[in-house]
Design a protein around this motif. Structure first.
Motif, short mmCIF file in Angstrom:
data_model
loop_
_atom_site.label_atom_id
_atom_site.label_comp_id
_atom_site.label_asym_id
_atom_site.label_seq_id
_atom_site.Cartn_x
_atom_site.Cartn_y
_atom_site.Cartn_z
N UNK A 366 -46.50 61.85 39.19
CA UNK A 366 -47.76 61.34 39.75
C UNK A 366 -48.36 62.26 40.81
N UNK A 367 -49.59 62.70 40.60
CA UNK A 367 -50.24 63.59 41.57
C UNK A 367 -50.76 62.83 42.79
N UNK A 368 -50.94 63.55 43.87
CA UNK A 368 -51.50 62.97 45.09
C UNK A 368 -52.95 63.41 45.23
N UNK A 369 -53.80 62.50 45.68
CA UNK A 369 -55.22 62.79 45.86
C UNK A 369 -55.53 62.76 47.35
N UNK A 370 -56.33 63.72 47.78
CA UNK A 370 -56.73 63.80 49.19
C UNK A 370 -58.23 63.63 49.30
N UNK A 371 -58.68 62.87 50.30
CA UNK A 371 -60.11 62.64 50.55
C UNK A 371 -60.53 63.34 51.84
N UNK A 372 -61.66 64.05 51.78
CA UNK A 372 -62.20 64.76 52.93
C UNK A 372 -63.70 64.55 52.98
N UNK A 373 -64.26 64.42 54.18
CA UNK A 373 -65.72 64.32 54.29
C UNK A 373 -66.29 65.70 54.57
N UNK A 395 -63.03 63.50 60.39
CA UNK A 395 -61.63 63.13 60.17
C UNK A 395 -61.55 61.74 59.57
N UNK A 396 -60.90 61.65 58.41
CA UNK A 396 -60.70 60.37 57.73
C UNK A 396 -59.24 59.97 57.86
N UNK A 397 -59.00 58.76 58.33
CA UNK A 397 -57.65 58.25 58.40
C UNK A 397 -57.23 57.67 57.04
N UNK A 398 -55.94 57.70 56.75
CA UNK A 398 -55.39 57.18 55.48
C UNK A 398 -56.08 57.82 54.27
N UNK A 399 -56.18 59.14 54.31
CA UNK A 399 -56.97 59.85 53.29
C UNK A 399 -56.12 60.47 52.18
N UNK A 400 -54.85 60.09 52.08
CA UNK A 400 -53.99 60.56 50.99
C UNK A 400 -53.50 59.37 50.18
N UNK A 401 -53.46 59.54 48.87
CA UNK A 401 -53.05 58.43 48.00
C UNK A 401 -52.45 59.00 46.71
N UNK A 402 -51.39 58.39 46.25
CA UNK A 402 -50.74 58.81 45.00
C UNK A 402 -51.37 58.04 43.83
N UNK A 403 -51.63 58.75 42.75
CA UNK A 403 -52.19 58.10 41.56
C UNK A 403 -51.12 57.24 40.89
N UNK A 404 -51.52 56.04 40.48
CA UNK A 404 -50.61 55.09 39.86
C UNK A 404 -51.03 54.85 38.41
#
Length: 784
Positions: A366-373, A395-404
């Motif tokens: 499972x890849x990890x996705x990162x969010x940035x503004x 700066x975005x908090x909680x900006x990393x998430x693993x794909x499920x």
């Protein structure tokens, strides 16, 4: 007709697809015996991205299990006994499966119902004549599916050719080994006596010549097979490109455009299931052809034969890699956009999805996705492939998430549930641009490999433009920026360029779409409403719609420059009307009770031809988010003369105290809603029921509205109202004293009937003052 009844009539591939929806995760027997109950539940009301909805999902799971148990208990007879056991088993099975994750049950059932509806709809479209858009869509889907069938046949054909080539090549190698053996035998003859050599050599030479002749011919045949196979692969890849262009550049882009318009209140963009099924078919076909090309390359390396095949295979490898790369990078999409007006320090959510993740087994690692503004300029640089690594605008908090990977729906997605924009870094603004016109975007990026690390992909996708605000007061202007961008953005644009001016008719479409969505009404803006808005926007008096058809409106006219004689813009006024209607006037707008978009002079012309007591409701010209009542009545200062009166505009603050229907009920001089409908016939269903009588010695106060010039005696002595006097124009109010607070000495409207903001006394302030006063003096003899 119930969906399940129609689903049972499916045939062929559609029936197979429907049956494949069910299994241990959700048995088809449960769907069958609880079909009516399942289709009657509000599964769409559960927000799957909100963990707080888990309790609601748990209640739905418990209800489902109760229904199953109830159904089991009612089974009788021999067959009923077996069914009773089976349904009881399914109830236990579902509880064990979903008790710890009830949201997955909701997700599963929603997927089942949506797919069944789609299959039924497609089957219905293919068996009955339909017209317009649905017919066109059906034809397009049919063309796509037909091309997939052609690709399947072509891929199977090249697979058969490849196997034949492999078989022939293996036989060639055997014969080649035979030629080497013969050559070795000939070489060994040199050690024999001449007589023996002469005896054996002719036969070996003849055999060698025969084998070498065959090898020469077979080498040419193998080369032809290889070239023919490569040409077939070229045709397959050309058709794959064509199909991929239709799906990614047409269908997926249209879905994204619908998603953008949905941000303005357009129809929902629709599910991704059909698109995902197409993309998965593409991925499967591309991968099969890629493996075939690799096998052909392996055969060439195993048996090198001089010729152009090496160059052809290199080109095919490059082409197929480009195709799969385009598919993977294009199908990394944002399924649920972040809010386009984004407030700092506020939680927000988004969902990204890889449409081909299941087929390419990306979920195995499972890849990890990162969010940035990032800013508009950074987005432009990113699309030009300029180096923007580690660049961000906040700066975005909680900006990393693993794909499920969701087994039941076959979707691979990442759900960002608790992101928050901690800070924002703004760029230098241009000219008159304000902070609410500055656009940012959320960049989602990830990396993953496919085919056992054969190919590694860096994928990125940009959200729709977002406007960052730090205070709720900026929401209005930020929404204007978003609406303009969503409505007039061109596909494939440079971020985030939009035209500075558009045709008025185009803007009307956008305003109507937004209005219907905000007010949640099927009653949109009529042609007369749009003419009124054009008059307001352009300061015109023309009532002819054709006069505005080719006029353009600039962004500055829309939300930079104030309207004539006002201190607010056109959008600010229109947004105020939407907010007021959405919060307090929705049922009345839907009933057609509010004309709304009528100016004071039009209202006067309309009412003067009607009997006294006829009134209408129109939005205030002078106050944002205000609505006023205009009515026709006698002029108290001149006998026999009639005139139109305009009440001070109501705002949301007023309606939070007393509703519009109750205020109209309070005013006994209002008799008929324009043109001739008795007011009680229109508004009585919205009146607040009368207050109950005194309880335990306490009497409840009741707020009533009066217009001093039109006050009549209270007919019910048991009601003890608290009066809010509301001034009318054009007459000057006469003093009235109700013993509760001093009357206003001046009219709240000027002599022309326009509401004067400087002279207004806020009704809410009157009520607050009233409620702060001790009640003992009002109710002598009552003891608390």
């Amino acid at each position: 007709m119930a969906v399940w009844i129609q689903a049972q009539q499916l045939q062929g591939d559609a029936l197979h697809q429907m049956q494949s929806l069910y299994g241990q995760h959700f048995p088809i027997e449960v769907r069958h015996y609880l079909s009516q109950w399942i289709e009657g539940q509000l599964w769409d009301a559960v927000d799957l991205e909100n963990p707080q909805e888990e309790l609601k999902a748990k209640r739905m799971l418990d209800s489902l299990i109760q229904e199953l148990q109830k159904k089991a208990e009612h089974q009788v007879g021999e067959d009923g006994f077996l069914l009773k056991i089976k349904l009881g088993h399914y109830a236990t099975q579902l509880k064990n499966t979903y008790d710890c994750c009830p949201l997955e049950l909701v997700r599963c059932i929603r997927h089942i119902l949506y797919t069944e509806q789609r299959l039924v709809r497609e089957a219905t479209n293919s068996s009955s004549p339909v017209s317009g858009m649905m017919d066109s869509m059906s034809q397009k889907y049919q063309q796509i599916n037909q091309l997939f069938e052609e690709l399947r046949v072509m891929t199977q054909d090249t697979e058969n050719d490849l196997r034949k080539l492999q078989h022939n090549q293996e036989y060639f190698i055997i014969q080649y080994q035979e030629s080497l053996r013969i050559q070795a035998q000939l070489s060994s003859l040199a050690t024999l006596p001449p007589a023996d050599r002469q005896l054996r050599e002719p036969a070996l030479l003849s055999k060698r010549a025969s084998v070498e002749g065959w090898l020469t011919r077979e080498a040419n045949t193998l080369q032809k097979y290889r070239l023919d196979l490569a040409e077939k692969h070229q045709k397959t890849l050309a058709m794959l490109r064509k199909q991929q262009t239709v799906i990614l550049d047409d269908e997926l882009i249209q879905w994204k455009r619908r998603q953008q318009l949905a941000g303005n209140g357009g129809p929902a963009e629709g599910g991704l299931d059909i698109l995902q099924s197409w993309c998965e078919k593409l991925a499967e076909t591309i991968w099969q052809n890629r493996q075939q090309i690799r096998r052909a390359e392996h055969l060439r390396q195993q048996l090198p034969i001089p010729g152009p095949i090496e160059e052809l295979l290199t080109e095919l490898n490059s082409t197929i890699t480009d195709i799969i790369s385009a598919l993977v990078t294009s199908t990394f999409i944002i399924e649920k956009q972040p809010p386009q007006v984004l407030k700092t320090q506020t939680k927000f959510a988004a969902t990204v999805r890889l449409l081909v993740g299941g087929k390419l087994n990306v979920h195995m690692n499972p890849p990890q996705v990162k969010a940035t503004i990032i800013s508009e300029q950074q987005a432009k640089a990113l699309l030009k492939n300029e180096n923007t690594r580690n660049d961000s605008s906040g700066e975005i908090l909680n900006n990393n998430c693993v794909m499920e990977y969701h087994q039941t729906t076959g979707t691979l997605s990442a759900h960002f549930r608790n992101m928050s924009l901690k800070r924002i870094k703004r760029s230098d603004r241009r000219g008159a641009e304000s902070v609410t016109e500055e656009k940012f975007t959320i960049l989602f990026e990830s990396q993953f490999s496919v085919g056992g690390n054969e190919l590694v992909f860096q994928v990125k996708t940009l959200s729709l433009p977002v406007v960052v605000i730090v205070h709720g007061s900026q929401d209005n202007n930020a929404t204007a920026t978003v609406l303009w961008d969503n409505a007039f953005a061109e596909p494939g644009r440079v971020p985030f360029i939009v035209p500075d001016k558009v045709l008025w008719s185009q803007l009307c479409d956008a305003l109507n779409m937004k209005y219907k969505a905000e007010v949640q009404s099927t009653r949109g803006l009529s042609e007369e409403n749009l003419v009124f808005l054009a008059q307001k926007a352009f300061g015109s008096s023309s009532c002819n719609p054709e006069d505005y058809r080719n006029i353009t409106m600039t962004w500055s006219q829309f939300n930079r420059e104030s309207l004539q004689m006002r201190n607010f813009t056109f959008w600010q006024w229109f947004d105020g009307v939407m907010e007021l209607t959405k919060k307090h006037l929705k049922p009345h707008w839907n009933d057609g009770a509010i004309l709304g978009f009528v100016n004071k002079h039009q209202a006067q012309d309309m009412l003067m031809s009607k009997p006294n007591g006829t009134f209408l409701l129109r939005f205030s010209d002078s106050e944002i988010g205000g609505i006023t009542i205009a009515w026709v009545a006698e002029n108290p200062n001149k006998a026999g003369e009639r005139m139109v009166w305009n009440l001070m505009p109501y705002t949301s603050k007023d309606f939070s105290i007393r509703s519009l229907a109750d205020r109209i009920s309070d005013l006994n001089h209002l008799l008929y809603l324009y043109p001739d409908r008795p007011k009680d016939e229109v508004f009585s269903k919205y009146y607040t029921p009368p207050l109950s009588k005194a309880v335990d010695g306490y009497v409840k106060p009741q707020i009533k509205q009066v217009v001093p010039e039109f006050t009549t005696a209270n007919a019910d002595p048991t009601v003890n109202p608290t009066y809010m006097d509301h001034a009318a124009s054009p007459a000057v109010s006469h003093p009235h004293n109700y013993g509760l607070y001093p009357p206003m000495s001046d009219s709240m409207l000027d002599t022309d009937g326009d509401f004067d903001l400087d002279d207004t006394m806020d009704v809410a302030r009157h009520v607050e003052e009233l409620l702060r006063r001790p009640m003992e003096s009002q109710w002598s003899g009552q003891q608390p």
